[in-house]
Structures are given as structure tokens and as C-alpha cells.
Motif scaffolding. Structure first.
Motif, short mmCIF file in Angstrom:
data_model
loop_
_atom_site.label_atom_id
_atom_site.label_comp_id
_atom_site.label_asym_id
_atom_site.label_seq_id
_atom_site.Cartn_x
_atom_site.Cartn_y
_atom_site.Cartn_z
N THR A 85 -5.92 11.94 -8.96
CA THR A 85 -6.14 11.56 -7.56
C THR A 85 -5.54 12.59 -6.62
OG1 THR A 85 -6.00 9.29 -8.25
CG2 THR A 85 -5.94 9.70 -5.91
N GLY A 112 -11.98 11.19 -7.87
CA GLY A 112 -12.03 9.77 -7.57
C GLY A 112 -11.00 9.01 -8.37
N THR A 165 -7.32 7.90 1.82
CA THR A 165 -7.04 6.55 1.37
C THR A 165 -6.30 6.66 0.04
OG1 THR A 165 -9.06 6.31 0.09
CG2 THR A 165 -9.16 5.73 2.41
N LEU A 166 -6.06 5.52 -0.58
CA LEU A 166 -5.30 5.53 -1.83
C LEU A 166 -6.03 6.31 -2.91
CD1 LEU A 166 -2.81 4.36 -3.26
CD2 LEU A 166 -4.24 2.47 -4.00
N GLY A 167 -7.34 6.06 -3.00
CA GLY A 167 -8.09 6.68 -4.09
C GLY A 167 -8.68 8.03 -3.74
N ALA A 168 -8.61 8.43 -2.49
CA ALA A 168 -9.19 9.71 -2.08
C ALA A 168 -8.16 10.47 -1.28
CB ALA A 168 -10.45 9.47 -1.25
N SER A 169 -7.74 11.62 -1.79
CA SER A 169 -6.69 12.35 -1.09
C SER A 169 -7.27 13.55 -0.37
CB SER A 169 -5.63 12.81 -2.10
OG SER A 169 -6.16 13.87 -2.88
N SER A 186 -16.96 12.32 -5.89
CA SER A 186 -15.58 11.86 -5.79
C SER A 186 -15.38 10.99 -4.57
CB SER A 186 -14.63 13.04 -5.69
OG SER A 186 -14.73 13.86 -6.80
N GLU A 237 -12.50 0.85 4.18
CA GLU A 237 -11.31 1.61 3.86
C GLU A 237 -11.52 3.08 4.18
OE1 GLU A 237 -9.08 -0.01 1.26
OE2 GLU A 237 -7.87 1.70 0.67
N HIS A 265 -6.75 1.97 -9.58
CA HIS A 265 -6.83 2.38 -8.19
C HIS A 265 -6.47 3.83 -7.99
CE1 HIS A 265 -7.70 -1.54 -6.64
NE2 HIS A 265 -6.74 -2.06 -7.34
N ARG A 277 0.83 -1.20 0.00
CA ARG A 277 0.00 0.00 0.00
C ARG A 277 0.86 1.24 0.00
NH1 ARG A 277 -5.45 1.07 0.28
NH2 ARG A 277 -5.57 -1.05 -0.49
N VAL A 330 -11.63 11.19 4.56
CA VAL A 330 -12.18 11.06 3.22
C VAL A 330 -11.94 9.65 2.74
CG1 VAL A 330 -11.89 13.47 2.59
CG2 VAL A 330 -10.08 11.89 2.10
N ARG A 331 -12.89 9.16 2.00
CA ARG A 331 -12.74 7.83 1.43
C ARG A 331 -13.57 7.79 0.15
NH1 ARG A 331 -16.78 7.20 5.45
NH2 ARG A 331 -18.55 6.01 4.69
N HIS A 386 1.10 4.26 -2.67
CA HIS A 386 0.96 5.67 -2.32
C HIS A 386 2.03 6.51 -2.99
CE1 HIS A 386 -2.25 6.23 0.52
NE2 HIS A 386 -1.89 5.18 1.21
N VAL A 445 -17.62 3.56 -8.11
CA VAL A 445 -17.21 4.83 -8.69
C VAL A 445 -18.42 5.51 -9.29
CG1 VAL A 445 -15.80 5.89 -10.46
CG2 VAL A 445 -14.93 3.95 -9.22
N SER A 464 -2.66 8.47 6.13
CA SER A 464 -3.51 7.56 5.36
C SER A 464 -4.16 6.57 6.31
CB SER A 464 -2.74 6.82 4.28
OG SER A 464 -1.39 6.84 4.52
N ALA A 465 -5.33 6.15 5.93
CA ALA A 465 -6.10 5.23 6.77
C ALA A 465 -6.56 4.05 5.94
CB ALA A 465 -7.28 5.95 7.38
N ASP A 466 -5.73 3.60 5.03
CA ASP A 466 -6.14 2.48 4.18
C ASP A 466 -6.31 1.22 5.00
OD1 ASP A 466 -4.02 4.24 2.81
OD2 ASP A 466 -5.24 3.47 1.18
#
Lengths: 329, 265, 309
Positions: free
Chosen positions: A313, A318, B29-33, B221, C199, A307, A264, B209-210, A268, B216, B175-177
Motif C-alpha cells: 500500500t 491497491g 485514503t487508507l487503501g490508496a496512498s 490500483s 471515500e 484493508h 482510522r 486518489v482513492r 493509518h 478491487v 488523508s481524506a477517509d
């Protein structure tokens, strides 16, 4: 190679004409401004992959793309080869990590010449039919044909091989000992090559890093103090040379699943993350019909999941994409 | 020029200057910054007006400076984003830890701490003539420093505690993945979970945020959840204002403008 | 009889918690508070500080994560980056034998991380006949894995729970009630925060309500036997007192509500159920003779095909 959309997830490709390539005052071959915000982008190797990249129609320079793959197949390696071949053909300086010197001989051969117009279609399958009858055109010859207008992307055929002149690709071997930091050799040589390129040409180096081709390098990824900071210099290097450097990396997910923290973090650090999941191979599938160009609608070979996307991103848009089917020929 | 107002109306009560010695935790998270959120915090802190809960505004009485330290994004990224909003960059000290690698090299965490304290002192000095400046500290990607150096969580938490003493309030992103917080097994996962939860215990408000839970969508977003952190109890005596717990949806446009709306809206 | 025992238990426990919170006598030398992000222990600590002030006790606050000294304490000790031995010495110098002291440690994590420190003996050394220890342990912050010499030692939390004379566990009222409602209906328990396994979610909704929290008490008497009870603790600023959770209106209402709503549902179902049969059809229905009716009347044995006539 082609990707077909399954769900709606991203903005579609915009039609491009060669006039956009002439916006920049000194066009570097293989680099063109993104239709979205004008930042310099280079091809990621195949048109469908370019289209996947959130409307920028290419990999934005200064960004990295991570291609993960489930299973033991090596489709990611194929994408990497397209990327490298494109770089070679464009005259970019290509640095390959983790592949022996023989890797250069495995780049797909060049097919078709001259400019290529990108056409807008409803679906993402855009590859023009490859004609297998044409043999590989040597790199030197291809260069002279591309005076104006500059082509952004070329067609490649995996069954052919690209003749590569020595010096256009540099290889960086990865040491197999588990303790040494692989990036300790990569970053200095990368920095060196960036520093010593002549200023008037400014060719952007591509940098495919594929630990998958060297299975024994995996122990080096294991201890986090080594691998996470190793990727950082890459990220900071990419950011400090935002118009010159782009990178593509691959990672086998069977060895390092996405459920681990280490992977992960690697995700990132990279700007774009794609996950390939090939379907299990079925032997009884009928061969596609003989007509060229029609065969690609059948035989999906796997799913692509997006992803994270470069630039998008980070802005906050999204990053996830629905599963898309992809074909491979 | 973004088509949306720089600060979405639903978000403005949460962006007002936090009480003294408070910590705001932003998780991504990875997809939401959280970059868009950080930019708006900074923009709001430097504006002359404070947005009250009831919609009224009042003037800032103190001068505010911002110290932004980022280990994941370089200075140009923040400047570009802030410029679109119209942020006043004269009042921001950016410590570009990505390019310079503070904390990642041989100097270790002590080096990072020194640099941060130096920037805070510079920010204070800059407005000496107006009196004491209020410094807002933003630490972006500190959890990355934890992952990259492999140091003990306690050391990073001590660093945060040490720099918090010198500023008015702090904003921290992490991050909170799922892999990093669920069933931690590897040392990396354990120390990351300990860091995030430890910070959550100190935070007055936790904004997460997530991505959408259902996949999707083109017009959303992600999801923004605002919760009261464990540190919220501290200022109950002072009546600085309660944090209202909410969950909203947000959409980040191509131009960087952000729209925050309720579910079903 | 059972009612009287129940009443006795309720009164006894309420008195006990008031005694504990009020720090009367040497009721609990070591009080351990286990909290989570969903509900912080800070309101409970403020209750203790308030009561200590009333009893004219000294309050020493050892802080690892609190930057600002809470109001009402006597001494604020910043413990960040300081060795345990040094802390021990400093605490010893602050407490006096003639005045009772409440020693508060706001986070046991740094002590628990310290592998060279023998946590039980360290804590026992600071507790004296005149000093009570009140310490917070964040149950959701994992400790680093123990290194070889300590791998067989009990984890720090286990030692702490063994040592403590009172253990308080905090819960958010809203979340506790929704778990109870689900348990009453035999549904799956709702999960909050990290346990949601979503997540990006680290804290659940309904956390840290300023209107009060649920406190689970586990008190060990001198004999070692323990008393368990659950209370509702209102915020320190309000005039309300601590009550048993059973007495909380929302807790009771959820029981009553369920019973009432169930009854209501049945009533509405019956009243809306209407086949639309006319009176004549109803009479005819009454007159229908079901097969084998006579056979049922006289209790003759089996024989399905048997003709009763």
C-alpha cells in the motif's frame, strides 16, 4: 487455520524452497528474504496469513499488522497466539502487551518437526493436516533439531500447550488508569530490549499488543492526544530497526468501530490491516466428515477483509482485498 | 529499472512547477496512498525540463530545490523510491519528522516550524552561487501531526501559512477517509475535516486518489481525480495556465512504475 | 399583469445587484459571502476590488489564507496569529473618515474559532458609515464544538447571517444546472464533494469553473425585509456583465431541451411502432363486434351474463 480466497484480489503465493533461506549470509532463524524484493520477513504465525501479505510470504520486518475483529469473539487473539508461539519457537524475543503472565501458558503447542516445504496450490488452504496424536514437543528440544535447514514456520495445535521457558517472553502490563499513556511503558522497555540484545545473534522481537484481552484498557484508547501519538513511537521504532522488529496488534471493532476517526488513524499508522468478521454461530451445522484434511472445505467461520498491506500500500498498489472466507479448527 | 517512463504522459501537465505562492493538495485514503505521486512531483521539479501542456518542453530557468518533510514515512523510504525514478538527491533536503518526532514532543508545533524553516534556509543557501533558488516544499502527513498532538486546527493552518511565505510553492498531503470527513462528531474528526477543507480552499489544484468504487481489480490500483481548488482563481490575472479537471485510473506496478490511463482504455 | 410584475422584478433585481457590486452609496455595510470548495468566492471578490478601484475607494485586504496580495488593493494586512484587539486597532488606523473604504476579510474562520471574541460586536465596530465590510465564510469548514459557557450561544454562522445586510452564496454553474435538471425530472438531486460520501472524495467534478459562477443573493433592506435572487456572474476578466440566472443560455436551454427531447421521443416511438398488419387484417379488425356492444349502446343496466338478443 486456513483462508480460502473468494474473490481475486492479490497475487498468489509463490513456491518456496529452502534454498531461498540460504541466500542471506547469516541466516537468523525464522527470518527469510521475501520472494518479491528480498526484504527480511518473518512468519506471521500461520501460513495462510503469510500468504495474505501481498506476495511477501510473511510479515516484513519493520512493519506492523493490525487485526481487527467484529463481535465479541477472539479469533484475532488466536492469530496473535500463533504469532507469539512461532516467535518463541524460533528463539525470538517476544514482548506481549496487555496479557497477564498466564498468557504464556496459552500458546498453542508445537506439532511436527524439522523443515517444512511450502507447496503451491491453486487455493490458499495450505495447512498440512495436523496430527493430533503428537504431543507438544518442548521448546528446548525443538531448537536443537533445527540446525539446518532453518524452518520458517511450524505447525501448531491449539488444543495443546507450548511449554515456554521463562525469559523468552517478556510481559508488559498495561495500566488500567484512563489517563496514562500505555505506550509510555511499552516503548522504553522495547527500546531497552532492542539495545541490550547481543549483536551476534540479533533475534527479532515480536510484539503482540492486544488490548482486547484487557477490556479495561480501552479508556486509554479514547482520548486521541494519547493514543495516536502513542502509536507513532511504535511506527518510528519499527522503521528505525527495520531488520529486527515486527509487531502485531489487535483491536475489537465493536468497541471502536471503523467509522470513527480514531480507529482510522490507528489503521493509518499500522502497515497492514485485516478485518475479521465471524459469521453468527449456527448450532445445527453438521459436523465435518471424519476424514482428516477434508473437513476444512466446509464450515466457513467468517470473512476476512484486507484493508491495507505492508509495503504494497505504501508503494501505491491497491490495498483492499475482496472478502475471503476463513475456517478455523 | 521500471518499465514505465518515470512520469506518465497523462500526468505530466499537472506536475509542472506550480505558480508562485500556490498550494497543491494531495489527498489519499487508507487503501490508496499518494507516495508515488509525491515522488513524481519531486522528480519532475528537479528535472531540467518543464513539460508544457501541448507536449513541448522548455528548460528550467531557475534552480529548484526541494524540502521534503514527512511525519509518516522515514527518509529511507523516500530515498529508495526516488532512487528507482532517478531523482537527484543532491537537491533535496529531507526532514525526517517520523524518526525525530518534530512537533510531537514537548517542543510542540513551534519546534516543527523552526525545523522546517531551517531546512528551507539551508536549501536556499545551497545554491547561492547560482542565484536565488526556487524552493518547493512538500509536507507529507501534516494531518497526522494534527491528530497526534490534538492541537487546534487553526494552529496547524497558521504553521502552513507561515512556511508557505518562504517558499515558491507548496505540496501538502492529507488523508481524506470517510470517517475523518463525514459527519464529524469527535474533536479529532472535526479538526481533521476543518484542516482538509481549509487547505482545499487555499489550494490551486486538488488531486485525490482513492480505491476503485467497485472493489478491487488486478489491473487498476485506484482512481485519480484532479480538480480545480478554490485557490485557483488567484492567478487568473497572470495566465499561468488553467487546471483541467480530470479523472483517471492508475496502476502501480510491483517495480514501482506507474501507468495512468483513462477509463475504458 | 403577472408578466409586468415579473418584468419589474427582473429589472429591479438586476439594478440592485449592479448597485451592490458597484458599491454605490451605502447599499450594504456588511456583505457576507458563503462559499464552498466547489465554488470559491474569489472571483466575486475580484469584481468588488475592480469596482472599488473604479470608484476610487480604498481597499483594505485582511488576509488569513492568501499569501499574495491580489492586484488593485491599497493595503494588505497579514492577520495570521494576531489578536483580535490588535486587528481592530490596525484596521481603525487604516480607514479614514473622508474616503470610502472597502474592507475585505478573506476568511472568517479564525475569528469564529476565537471563543473569547464577541464576533457581532467586533464586526460592527469595524463597519462605519464610510467603511463597508465584505467577508468570506467557508461553509464547509466545521468549527470546533463550543465549550460550556458558549454552548447556548447561537453558532457563529447564525449570528453572521443575522447581522449581514447582504448574503451571497456561491455555486458552481455546472453543478447547479445538473441539480436543476434532476429537480425538473423529479429525480434525486446529484451530490458533490463531501456529500457524495465516497471515500477519498472531498470536492466534486465541475468545480471552480473559470467561466463563471452562480450567485445566490439575499439582500436585506433597511426595513429588514429581504430580496432573493439568483444570478450568473461571469469572470472579472471577460467583458460580460452580470445577468439573472434565468437569462443564462444554458439555464434556459435545459428547460427547452427537456421539452423538445420529450416531444422527440414520443414522435419517434409512434413512428417506429408498427405491428405489420396487412390491409385485410385491418378491415377485419374494424368489423369485430365486441361482446355486450348493444348493451353499451342502449345504456341498459348491468347483467353481465344477460343475453342482449
Amino acid at each position: 487455520m486456513s483462508f480460502r480466497k473468494r474473490n481475486i484480489g492479490l497475487t498468489g503465493p509463490s513456491s518456496l524452497s529452502t534454498s531461498t533461506a540460504q541466500l542471506s549470509p547469516t541466516p537468523t532463524p525464522g527470518v527469510r528474504p521475501s520472494p518479491l524484493d528480498g526484504r527480511p520477513t518473518t512468519s506471521a504465525g500461520t501460513p495462510p496469513l503469510d500468504d495474505l501479505l501481498a506476495g511477501h510470504a510473511g510479515l516484513a520486518l519493520g512493519n506492523s499488522l493490525l487485526i481487527e475483529e467484529n463481535g465479541t469473539t477472539d479469533f484475532a487473539g488466536v492469530l496473535l497466539r500463533y504469532y507469539a508461539a512461532e516467535g518463541v519457537v524460533q528463539g525470538h524475543r517476544v514482548l506481549v502487551v496487555g496479557v497477564g503472565r498466564g498468557g504464556g501458558r496459552e500458546l498453542p503447542g508445537l506439532v511436527g518437526t524439522g523443515e517444512r516445504m511450502r507447496m503451491r496450490r491453486k487455493e490458499l488452504t495450505i495447512t498440512a493436516p495436523l496430527t493430533p496424536n503428537r504431543g507438544p514437543i518442548s521448546r528446548v528440544k525443538a531448537q536443537t533439531e533445527q540446525t539446518t535447514p532453518a524452518a520458517f514456520i511450524h505447525n501448531f495445535d491449539l488444543t495443546k500447550r507450548l511449554t515456554v521457558s521463562p525469559g523468552s517472553i517478556a510481559y508488559i502490563p498495561v495500566s488500567h488508569s484512563p489517563i496514562s499513556n500505555p505506550f509510555s511503558t511499552i516503548i522504553p522497555s522495547l527500546t531497552q530490549s532492542l539495545n541490550c540484545t547481543p549483536t551476534n545473534h540479533n533475534p527479532p522481537p515480536h510484539n503482540p499488543y492486544s488490548p482486547s484481552l484487557q477490556p479495561s484498557t480501552h479508556p486509554t484508547l479514547a482520548p486521541p492526544p494519547i493514543s495516536s501519538p502513542s502509536c507513532t513511537p511504535l511506527r518510528s521504532l519499527l522503521r528505525s530497526h527495520p531488520a529486527r522488529l515486527s509487531a502485531m496488534l489487535t483491536l475489537p471493532l465493536s468497541l471502536h468501530p471503523r467509522s470513527t476517526g480514531l480507529v482510522r488513524w490507528i489503521e493509518h499508522i499500522c502497515d497492514g490491516v485485516l478485518e475479521l468478521t465471524p459469521f453468527p454461530h449456527r448450532v445445527e451445522v453438521e459436523p465435518p466428515s471424519g476424514k482428516a484434511g477434508k473437513g476444512e472445505s466446509e464450515n466457513p467461520q467468517g470473512m476476512v477483509k484486507v484493508h491495507k498491506l505492508p509495503v504494497l500500500t505504501e508503494k501505491g498498489g491497491g490495498g483492499g482485498g475482496g472478502g475471503m472466507i476463513w475456517h478455523f479448527r | 529499472m521500471p518499465s514505465q517512463p518515470p512520469i506518465p504522459p497523462l500526468l505530466s501537465p499537472y506536475l509542472s512547477i506550480a505558480p508562485f505562492a500556490s498550494l497543491t493538495l494531495l489527498t489519499s485514503t487508507l487503501g490508496a496512498s499518494t507516495n508515488w505521486l509525491v515522488l513524481r512531483f519531486i522528480y519532475s521539479a528537479l528535472k531540467d525540463t518543464i513539460y508544457e501542456k501541448d507536449g513541448s518542453t522548455k528548460e528550467h530557468t531557475e534552480d529548484t530545490m526541494v524540502v521534503l518533510v514527512s511525519w509518516l514515512r522515514d527518509g529511507n523510504f523516500w530515498k529508495e523510491g526516488g532512487r528507482k525514478l532517478g531523482t537527484n538527491f543532491q537537491k533535496i533536503q529531507i526532514v525526517d519528522a517520523l524518526s525525530t518526532g518534530f512537533g510531537l514532543g514537548a517542543g510542540g508545533l513551534a519546534e516543527a516550524e523552526t525545523e522546517i524553516l531551517k531546512a528551507i534556509a539551508t536549501a536556499r543557501e545551497a545554491t547561492k552561487e547560482n542565484g536565488e533558488a526556487r524552493v518547493l516544499l512538500v509536507l507529507d502527513g501534516l494531518d497526522f501531526l494534527l491528530a497526534a498532538t490534538g492541537c487546534v486546527t487553526l494552529e496547524i493552518m497558521d504553521l502552513v501559512g507561515a512556511v508557505r511565505d518562504h517558499v515558491h510553492s507548496t505540496i501538502l498531503t492529507s488523508s481524506a477517509d470517510l470517517p475523518l470527513t463525514q459527519s464529524p462528531t469527535t474533536p479529532l474528526e472535526i479538526s481533521h475535516t476543518a484542516f482538509v477543507m481549509g487547505m482545499a480552499h487555499q489550494a490551486r489544484i486538488i488531486m485525490s486518489v482513492r480505491g476503485l468504487d467497485t472493489g478491487v481489480a488486478r489491473d487498476v490500483s485506484g482512481v485519480l481525480r484532479m480538480c480545480r481548488g478554490a485557490g485557483a482563481g488567484d492567478e487568473a490575472d497572470e495566465g499561468e495556465g488553467e487546471v483541467e479537471e480530470r479523472e483517471y485510473l492508475y496502476l502501480v506496478g510491483a517495480d514501482g512504475g506507474v501507468r495512468v490511463f483513462e477509463r475504458g482504455a | 399583469m403577472a408578466d409586468r410584475a415579473l418584468q419589474h422584478r427582473r429589472v429591479h433585481n438586476l439594478l440592485l445587484i449592479q448597485k451592490l457590486l458597484g458599491l454605490r452609496g451605502d447599499s450594504s455595510p456588511f456583505t457576507l459571502v458563503l462559499d464552498a470548495v466547489e465554488q470559491s468566492a474569489k472571483p466575486l471578490i475580484r469584481h468588488y476590488i475592480h469596482n472599488a478601484q473604479i470608484s476610487k475607494m480604498d481597499v483594505v485586504y485582511v488576509s488569513f489564507e492568501t499569501p499574495k496580495a491580489p492586484s488593485g488593493i491599497t493595503t494588505f494586512v497579514n492577520a495570521r496569529r494576531r489578536a483580535a484587539a490588535e486587528m481592530q486597532g490596525e484596521i481603525a488606523s487604516m480607514v479614514s473618515t473622508n474616503k470610502r473604504t472597502l474592507l475585505i476579510v478573506d476568511n472568517l474562520y479564525p475569528f469564529a474559532c476565537n471563543t473569547t471574541l464577541d464576533l457581532p460586536s467586533f464586526l460592527s465596530s469595524v463597519v462605519t458609515p464610510t467603511t463597508s465590510l465584505l467577508a468570506i465564510y467557508h461553509a464547509d469548514t466545521p468549527l470546533p464544538p463550543p465549550l460550556p459557557p458558549n454552548s447556548y450561544a447561537p453558532p457563529p454562522l447564525t449570528s453572521l447571517e443575522f447581522l449581514a445586510t447582504t448574503i451571497f452564496t456561491t455555486h458552481s454553474l455546472e453543478q447547479f444546472l445538473s441539480c436543476k435538471r434532476a429537480a425538473d425530472k423529479s429525480l434525486t438531486q446529484p451530490v458533490f464533494g463531501l456529500e457524495e460520501k465516497r471515500e477519498g472524495v472531498i470536492i466534486g467534478l465541475g468545480s471552480n469553473d473559470p467561466k463563471g459562477l452562480v450567485l445566490e443573493m439575499d439582500h436585506r433592506r433597511k426595513s429588514g425585509r429581504n430580496i432573493e435572487e439568483t444570478f450568473f456572474l461571469p469572470p472579472p476578466s471577460s467583458k460580460e456583465k452580470i445577468i439573472l440566472l434565468e437569462d443564462h443560455p444554458l439555464y434556459r436551454r435545459s428547460d427547452l431541451e427537456d421539452a423538445k427531447s420529450a416531444a422527440n421521443e414520443i414522435a419517434t416511438e409512434l413512428s417506429t411502432f408498427d405491428l405489420g398488419i396487412t390491409a385485410k387484417q385491418r378491415r377485419d379488425r374494424e368489423g369485430v363486434v365486441l361482446p355486450y356492444f348493444d348493451a353499451q349502446k342502449d345504456g341498459w343496466g348491468g347483467g353481465e351474463g344477460e343475453d342482449p338478443l
